[in-house]
Design a protein around this motif. Structure first.
Motif, PDB file in Angstrom:
ATOM      1  N   SER A 772       0.802  -1.226   0.000  1.00 53.86           N
ATOM      2  CA  SER A 772       0.000   0.000   0.000  1.00 53.86           C
ATOM      3  C   SER A 772       0.835   1.276   0.000  1.00 53.86           C
ATOM      4  N   PRO A 773       1.897   1.398   0.824  1.00 48.74           N
ATOM      5  CA  PRO A 773       2.628   2.668   0.832  1.00 48.74           C
ATOM      6  C   PRO A 773       3.217   3.059  -0.514  1.00 48.74           C
ATOM      7  N   SER A 774       3.735   2.106  -1.274  1.00 41.44           N
ATOM      8  CA  SER A 774       4.357   2.438  -2.552  1.00 41.44           C
ATOM      9  C   SER A 774       3.396   2.335  -3.726  1.00 41.44           C
ATOM     10  N   CYS A 775       2.282   1.635  -3.549  1.00 39.80           N
ATOM     11  CA  CYS A 775       1.366   1.363  -4.653  1.00 39.80           C
ATOM     12  C   CYS A 775       0.063   2.142  -4.535  1.00 39.80           C
ATOM     13  N   GLY A 776      -0.363   2.474  -3.305  1.00 37.36           N
ATOM     14  CA  GLY A 776      -1.709   2.979  -3.121  1.00 37.36           C
ATOM     15  C   GLY A 776      -2.703   1.851  -3.332  1.00 37.36           C
ATOM     16  N   ALA A 777      -3.905   2.166  -3.781  1.00 35.24           N
ATOM     17  CA  ALA A 777      -4.869   1.114  -4.084  1.00 35.24           C
ATOM     18  C   ALA A 777      -4.368   0.279  -5.261  1.00 35.24           C
ATOM     19  N   TRP A 778      -4.585  -1.043  -5.179  1.00 36.62           N
ATOM     20  CA  TRP A 778      -4.161  -1.958  -6.233  1.00 36.62           C
ATOM     21  C   TRP A 778      -5.398  -2.554  -6.879  1.00 36.62           C
ATOM     22  N   GLN A 779      -5.507  -2.393  -8.207  1.00 36.89           N
ATOM     23  CA  GLN A 779      -6.689  -2.867  -8.930  1.00 36.89           C
ATOM     24  C   GLN A 779      -6.300  -4.005  -9.863  1.00 36.89           C
ATOM     25  N   TRP A 780      -7.077  -5.071  -9.827  1.00 33.00           N
ATOM     26  CA  TRP A 780      -6.793  -6.261 -10.630  1.00 33.00           C
ATOM     27  C   TRP A 780      -8.083  -6.693 -11.312  1.00 33.00           C
ATOM     28  N   GLY A 781      -8.028  -6.876 -12.616  1.00 31.67           N
ATOM     29  CA  GLY A 781      -9.219  -7.235 -13.373  1.00 31.67           C
ATOM     30  C   GLY A 781      -9.255  -8.654 -13.852  1.00 31.67           C
ATOM     31  N   GLY A 782      -8.404  -9.528 -13.336  1.00 37.90           N
ATOM     32  CA  GLY A 782      -8.378 -10.927 -13.753  1.00 37.90           C
ATOM     33  C   GLY A 782      -7.060 -11.275 -14.420  1.00 37.90           C
ATOM     34  N   VAL A 783      -6.876 -12.554 -14.705  1.00 37.12           N
ATOM     35  CA  VAL A 783      -5.600 -13.027 -15.227  1.00 37.12           C
ATOM     36  C   VAL A 783      -5.269 -12.411 -16.577  1.00 37.12           C
ATOM     37  N   GLY A 784      -6.269 -11.986 -17.320  1.00 34.44           N
ATOM     38  CA  GLY A 784      -6.001 -11.387 -18.621  1.00 34.44           C
ATOM     39  C   GLY A 784      -5.650  -9.923 -18.564  1.00 34.44           C
ATOM     40  N   SER A 785      -5.686  -9.329 -17.349  1.00 32.20           N
ATOM     41  CA  SER A 785      -5.434  -7.894 -17.227  1.00 32.20           C
ATOM     42  C   SER A 785      -3.995  -7.578 -16.850  1.00 32.20           C
ATOM     43  N   GLY A 786      -3.152  -8.564 -16.794  1.00 29.37           N
ATOM     44  CA  GLY A 786      -1.754  -8.323 -16.426  1.00 29.37           C
ATOM     45  C   GLY A 786      -1.556  -8.404 -14.927  1.00 29.37           C
ATOM     46  N   GLN A 787      -0.625  -7.608 -14.431  1.00 25.83           N
ATOM     47  CA  GLN A 787      -0.248  -7.703 -13.025  1.00 25.83           C
ATOM     48  C   GLN A 787      -1.018  -6.740 -12.129  1.00 25.83           C
ATOM     49  N   GLY A 788      -2.019  -6.086 -12.645  1.00 30.20           N
ATOM     50  CA  GLY A 788      -2.752  -5.140 -11.836  1.00 30.20           C
ATOM     51  C   GLY A 788      -2.176  -3.739 -11.975  1.00 30.20           C
ATOM     52  N   VAL A 789      -2.901  -2.761 -11.457  1.00 26.35           N
ATOM     53  CA  VAL A 789      -2.531  -1.358 -11.596  1.00 26.35           C
ATOM     54  C   VAL A 789      -2.416  -0.723 -10.223  1.00 26.35           C
ATOM     55  N   TRP A 799       4.611  16.100  -6.741  1.00 25.28           N
ATOM     56  CA  TRP A 799       4.473  16.377  -5.303  1.00 25.28           C
ATOM     57  C   TRP A 799       4.160  15.111  -4.506  1.00 25.28           C
ATOM     58  N   HIS A 800       3.887  14.014  -5.182  1.00 27.43           N
ATOM     59  CA  HIS A 800       3.561  12.788  -4.461  1.00 27.43           C
ATOM     60  C   HIS A 800       4.808  12.149  -3.865  1.00 27.43           C
ATOM     61  N   HIS A 801       4.633  11.566  -2.704  1.00 33.14           N
ATOM     62  CA  HIS A 801       5.729  10.919  -2.000  1.00 33.14           C
ATOM     63  C   HIS A 801       6.117   9.633  -2.723  1.00 33.14           C
ATOM     64  N   ALA A 802       7.340   9.551  -3.153  1.00 28.48           N
ATOM     65  CA  ALA A 802       7.840   8.356  -3.837  1.00 28.48           C
ATOM     66  C   ALA A 802       8.397   7.393  -2.801  1.00 28.48           C
ATOM     67  N   VAL A 803       7.719   6.261  -2.627  1.00 29.35           N
ATOM     68  CA  VAL A 803       8.118   5.253  -1.646  1.00 29.35           C
ATOM     69  C   VAL A 803       8.610   4.028  -2.394  1.00 29.35           C
ATOM     70  N   GLU A 804       9.762   3.532  -2.012  1.00 28.74           N
ATOM     71  CA  GLU A 804      10.265   2.321  -2.640  1.00 28.74           C
ATOM     72  C   GLU A 804       9.421   1.130  -2.213  1.00 28.74           C
ATOM     73  N   ALA A 805       9.174   0.210  -3.151  1.00 27.49           N
ATOM     74  CA  ALA A 805       8.400  -0.986  -2.836  1.00 27.49           C
ATOM     75  C   ALA A 805       9.119  -1.803  -1.769  1.00 27.49           C
ATOM     76  N   SER A 806       8.340  -2.600  -1.041  1.00 28.81           N
ATOM     77  CA  SER A 806       8.903  -3.413   0.037  1.00 28.81           C
ATOM     78  C   SER A 806      10.074  -4.225  -0.477  1.00 28.81           C
ATOM     79  N   SER A 807      11.135  -4.169   0.258  1.00 25.95           N
ATOM     80  CA  SER A 807      12.333  -4.904  -0.144  1.00 25.95           C
ATOM     81  C   SER A 807      12.945  -5.536   1.087  1.00 25.95           C
ATOM     82  N   PRO A 808      13.637  -6.648   0.940  1.00 27.77           N
ATOM     83  CA  PRO A 808      14.237  -7.314   2.085  1.00 27.77           C
ATOM     84  C   PRO A 808      15.354  -6.497   2.684  1.00 27.77           C
TER      85      PRO A 808
END
Length: 808
Positions: A772-789, A799-808
Motif C-alpha cells: 500500500s505505501p508504494s502502490c496505493g490502491a491496487w486494482q486487478w481485473g483478472g488473469v487477462g489484465s496483467g499484473q494489476g494497476v 508532489w507525491h511521496h515516492a516510496v520504494e516498494a517493500s524490499s528485504p
C-alpha cells in the motif's frame, strides 16, 4: 476596434499563461532546474520581442506559456528541496521553534503548525523543513485529559520539543482526496508528533501576533458560549478554526450544500469586502473634505479590499482566503485604471494573479467554484441590469416598494443562476448535489454572511453579541437538520468521463446565459452524460478486485457483473474518523456503488472493522457475514447477519465464493481473534482466483494446507496479517503459488509490516509484490489484465511521496 484587439491580445496572453501553468502541474516528475530557468528567460524574451513588434502574436503566446511553465516549475523545485531527509524519519529529534498557527483541538489532543528555528539529532545539528505539521496527543482513552504543558500551548509561543517526523504521505485511491497535494500547496514538507519526553516553553510571545489575537478570540468564544455546536460555528466564522465543528454537523452542512458558508471561503471574504465598501462609501459621502481627496466609489473599492485582507489574515490566511484576496486585488486594480474591462478579461487577469502566487490553485475545487460562480453571474443578465430609475431617495413609498421587490427578485434570480450553474461543478468535484441546497442557501447565505459573521466578529468587542449569534446558529441548525432529513435531500452520481464533465460545463453556461430558450434547451442532452454516466462492470463469469489503500488495515472490494462484496472495512484512525467514512464511502460513491450485497468482516480487530459502522449506516447492506462474537455492537446495525464458517459457498454471476475458515466448531473454543479470521477464496474459470486471508497465522495456514493442499492455489493473495512474521510460512506460499501478492499496511507503521524476511520468501518464489505505501490502491481485473494497476503509478505527480516498494 483598437481596444477590442487589445482585449483579445490580453485574453490570449492570460490563457497562454494558464496553459503553461497547467502543463507544468501535469508533470509526473520535475525536470532539471536549469530547464525552468531557461523557460522563464525564453518566455520573458519572447514577450519583450512581441511587445516591440506587435504583429508577433504567436511569439507572445508562446512566451507567456513558457513563462508560466518555467515560473511554476521553478517554485515547485524550491518547495521540493525543502523535503525531510529520509534518514531522519522516525528519529527522536530535538526541535526549537515557534507555534505558527492556532492549535486545533480534538478529542485526541492538539494539532498545530510549527516554524522550526533549530533542530538536532543526538546533539548534532540537522536541517529540517521550515514548516512542520505536528500533533500532540493526550492518549487513546476517551477520558484522557490534556497534560499541563499541552494546556499551556498557544499560538506565537516558542517551545522545545522532542518529535518524530515523516515525509508527507497519504492514502491514494481512485478519485480520492489528494492529501499530499494539500500539504505541498501549504508548504508543509514534514508531519509528525510530539514525543512523551519533557517539553519546555521558552517564550510566551515569540511572534505571530495575529495568531495570538485569534487564540484570544477563540478562547473567549468558548468561555462565553455554552452550546458547543454554536461555539464551534462562531469560532469557524470569526477566526477560521473549523476543528470545533463536529463531524455530524459537517454532514448536515454538506448535505444541505452550505459547507462553504461555515468555513472561511471566497464568499465570506467577498461579502465582507462588499459590506465594508458599502459602509465606507456611506460614511465617505458625509465628508466634503474626503470627497475632494478621493471619490467615494474609489474609496469604497480600496477600503473593501483592505477589509477583505484584514479579515483573511485574522481568519488564518488559509489558501482559499489568499486566492480570494488576490482575485479582489486584481479586480480592484483593473477598475482603478479607469477603463471598462470586459468581464471575461477581468476574470482572466484575476486568475493569472492567483496562479502566479499559487500555481497549485488550478487543481483545487475552490478555485473553479469561485471563478465559475462569478463568471456565471457576470455572463447572465443578472449582472447586466443598470440602475433602477425609481430607486432615488425622493421616490414615494410605492416606488420604493417596487424597487425593493425588484431587488429581492434580482437576488432570487442570482441564487437560481448560481445554483444551476454550479450544480455540474458540484457533481464533478464531489459526485453529489444537495437537492435542498437552493432553499438552504437562500436562507443561510444572507443570515450567515450578513448577520452571524458580523456578530461573530463584533463579539470580540461586545461579548453579548455572541449570545445573539449563537441563538441564530441554533435556529439555523434546526432548519438545516430538517432539510437534510428530507427524502432525497442529496443526489449522488458516479464519476463521469472527462468529455461528459466538459459537456456539463457547457450545459450550465447555456442554461444561465441570456439567450433564447430554444438554445438553452440544448443544456438537457449536454448534461445527461454527467447525470447518468455509463458504468462499467465485469462480464459474466469475471470479477475485479481492489485492495483499497486504508493505511494499516485491510479493505478489499470484489465486484462481479451485478454484485459487490466488501471484505473488511479498514481501521479507525481517530475516535471521530475511520476508513469507512474517509475512504470507502467516497470510493463507493465515485464508482456508482449504492449497495453492498455482502459485507464480510474477517474478525473483530480494529484495523479490519474500524470503518464498518460508517458503511452499515451510510450505504444499503444486503447481509453481514463475520466471526464477530454474539453481542458485538456492529451486529445490531445489520438487518441480516450470519457467522462465516468453512464450507460455505455461493455463486454470483458465474463467480464462485468459498469460505475456507474458521470451521464451525472453532466458535466458542477460546481462540484469539486472529485465528478466527474468515478466509475467502474467489474464483472463476474466466477471471482467475484470489485468496483473502485476514490475519491468520502459521497455525491456521498449516490447517489450510493440510485440509486443502493444492486446492488453495490462487492467482492473487492478499497477504495474511499484513506481512507479519507470524504468517506467510513457506509451506503456505508453496500451496497457494500466487502470481501477485498484496501487502495492505500503513506507511512506517509501528508493527514493522511487512517484515523483511517475509518479503524475502515471496521474492524467492518470484511472486510479484505490491504494498500500500508504494502502490496505493491496487486494482486487478483478472488473469487477462496483467499484473494489476497501482493507483500511485496512475496518478503520479511530482508532489507525491515516492516510496520504494517493500524490499528485504
Amino acid at each position: 476596434m483598437g481596444g477590442t484587439n487589445t482585449g483579445w491580445r490580453l485574453a490570449g496572453l492570460a490563457l497562454a499563461w494558464l496553459a503553461g501553468v497547467a502543463l507544468q502541474l501535469n508533470e509526473r516528475s520535475l525536470l532539471a532546474p536549469a530547464v525552468y530557468i531557461a523557460a522563464v528567460l525564453a518566455g520573458a524574451a519572447g514577450l519583450a520581442i512581441a511587445w516591440r513588434w506587435r504583429g508577433a502574436v504567436v511569439l507572445a503566446l508562446l512566451g507567456a506559456a513558457a513563462f508560466g511553465f518555467g515560473a511554476s516549475g521553478w517554485r515547485a523545485g524550491d518547495r521540493l528541496a525543502e523535503r525531510l531527509p529520509s534518514s531522519l524519519e522516525g528519529q527522536d529529534l530535538q526541535v526549537t521553534g515557534v507555534v505558527a498557527s492556532l492549535p486545533q483541538r480534538s478529542i485526541t489532543g492538539l494539532r498545530f503548525r510549527f516554524e522550526v528555528e533549530q533542530a538536532a539529532l543526538h546533539g548534532r545539528t540537522v536541517t529540517l523543513p521550515p514548516l512542520l505539521s505536528l500533533g500532540w496527543y493526550k492518549g487513546f482513552h476517551e477520558d484522557a485529559a490534556l497534560s499541563q504543558p499541552q494546556q499551556e500551548l498557544g499560538a506565537g509561543q516558542r517551545w522545545r520539543f522532542t518529535v518524530r517526523l515523516r515525509q508527507p504521505h497519504g492514502s491514494v485511491n481512485p478519485h480520492g482526496y489528494d492529501y499530499e497535494l494539500t500539504l505541498f500547496e501549504q508548504g508543509i514538507r514534514a508531519t509528525g508528533y510530539v514525543r512523551d519526553a519533557p517539553a519546555e516553553m521558552l517564550d510566551r510571545s515569540a511572534g505571530f501576533v495575529v495568531e495570538r489575537w485569534r487564540q484570544r478570540v477563540r478562547d473567549a468564544i468558548d468561555s462565553a458560549v455554552t452550546d458547543r455546536r454554536a461555539a464551534g460555528v462562531l469560532a469557524a466564522l470569526a477566526v477560521g478554526d473549523q476543528s470545533a465543528i463536529e463531524r455530524d454537523d459537517w454532514d448536515v452542512f454538506r448535505n444541505t450544500g452550505i459547507a462553504h458558508l461555515v468555513s472561511i471561503s471566497g464568499l465570506h471574504i467577498t461579502m465582507f469586502a462588499w459590506l465594508a465598501g458599502v459602509v465606507l462609501a456611506a460614511l465617505w459621502r458625509r465628508s466634503e473634505r474626503a470627497m475632494l481627496v478621493l471619490p467615494a466609489q474609489l474609496a469604497a473599492r480600496w477600503g473593501g479590499l483592505a477589509a477583505a485582507l484584514a479579515y483573511a489574515v485574522f481568519s488564518g490566511w488559509g489558501v482559499p482566503s489568499q486566492r480570494t484576496v488576490w482575485m479582489l486585488a486584481a479586480v480592484t486594480l483593473l477598475q482603478a485604471l479607469g477603463r471598462r474591462w470586459p468581464w471575461p478579461l477581468v476574470l482572466l487577469a484575476a486568475a493569472v494573479v492567483v496562479t502566479a502566487v499559487d500555481p497549485w490553485a488550478l487543481l483545487q475545487s475552490g478555485f473553479w467554484l469561485s471563478f465559475v460562480a462569478v463568471g456565471l453571474l457576470m455572463s447572465s443578465d443578472v449582472a447586466q441590469r443598470g440602475p433602477d430609475p425609481e430607486a432615488s431617495p425622493a421616490a414615494g413609498w410605492r416606488a420604493r416598494a417596487i424597487t425593493a421587490w425588484r431587488h429581492l427578485r434580482g437576488e432570487l434570480r442570482s441564487q437560481v443562476v448560481a445554483t444551476l450553474g454550479l450544480a455540474p461543478l458540484s457533481l464533478v468535484f464531489f459526485q453529489q448535489l444537495s437537492v435542498v441546497g437552493f432553499l438552504a442557501n437562500l436562507l443561510a447565505i444572507p443570515l450567515i454572511t450578513l448577520v452571524i459573521t458580523p456578530l461573530a466578529l463584533l463579539g470580540a468587542f461586545v461579548a453579548p453579541l455572541w449570545w445573539l449569534a449563537a441563538w441564530l446558529v441554533q435556529q439555523l441548525c434546526v432548519a438545516l437538520g430538517w432539510l437534510a432529513g428530507l427524502p432525497g435531500a442529496v443526489w449522488a452520481v458516479p464519476v463521469a468521463p472527462a468529455w461528459a464533465q466538459a459537456a456539463a460545463m457547457l450545459a450550465a453556461a447555456l442554461l444561465v446565459m441570456p439567450i433564447p430558450w430554444r438554445l438553452r434547451a440544448l443544456a438537457v442532452p449536454l448534461a445527461l452524460p454527467l447525470l447518468l454516466p455509463p458504468l462499467s462492470a465485469p462480464a459474466e463469469g469475471q470479477f475485479e478486485l481492489i485492495a483499497v489503500d486504508v493505511g494499516q488495515g485491510t479493505a478489499v472490494l470484489v465486484r462481479t457483473h451485478s454484485h459487490l462484496l466488501v471484505y473488511d472495512a479498514g481501521p479507525q484512525y481517530l475516535p471521530v474518523s475511520d476508513a469507512g467514512q474517509r475512504v470507502l464511502l467516497p470510493l463507493l460513491h465515485s464508482r456508482g456503488e449504492n449497495r453492498i450485497d455482502r459485507l464480510l468482516l474477517s474478525h473483530r480487530d480494529g484495523d479490519h472493522v474500524g470503518g464498518a459502522k460508517a458503511l452499515l449506516q451510510g450505504v444499503a447492506i444486503g447481509d453481514l457475514s463475520s466471526s464477530l462474537e454474539e453481542g458485538h455492537p456492529l451486529l445490531a446495525l445489520a438487518p441480516r447477519q450470519a457467522r462465516c464458517a468453512g464450507g460455505q459457498s455461493w455463486q454470483w454471476d458465474g463467480v464462485r465464493f468459498d469460505v475456507l475458515q474458521p470451521l464451525a466448531d472453532a466458535y466458542g473454543s477460546g481462540l484469539k481473534s486472529n485465528a478466527m479470521s474468515c478466509v475467502l477464496r474467489v474464483g472463476s474459470t474466466r477471471s482467475g482466483s484470489a485468496l483473502l486471508t485476514g490475519d491468520i497465522e502459521r497455525e491456521q495456514e498449516a490447517a489450510l494446507v493440510a485440509s486443502l493442499g493444492d486446492a488453495l492455489a490462487s492467482d492473487v493473495l492478499v497477504v495474511p496479517h499484513h506481512g507479519s512474521k507470524t504468517s506467510s510460512t513457506p509451506a503456505f506460499l508453496d500451496a497457494v503459488r500466487p502470481r501477485q501478492a498484496v501487502f495492505q499496511a500503513g506507511y512506517r507503521n509501528r508493527f514493522g509490516h511487512p517484515a523483511p524476511e517475509v518479503v524475502v520468501r515471496y521474492r524467492e518464489r518470484h511472486i510479484e509484490v505490491f504494498d500500500s505505501p508504494s502502490c496505493g490502491a491496487w486494482q486487478w481485473g483478472g488473469v487477462g489484465s496483467g499484473q494489476g494497476v497501482c493507483q500511485r503509478d496512475r496518478d503520479r505527480h511530482y508532489w507525491h511521496h515516492a516510496v520504494e516498494a517493500s524490499s528485504p
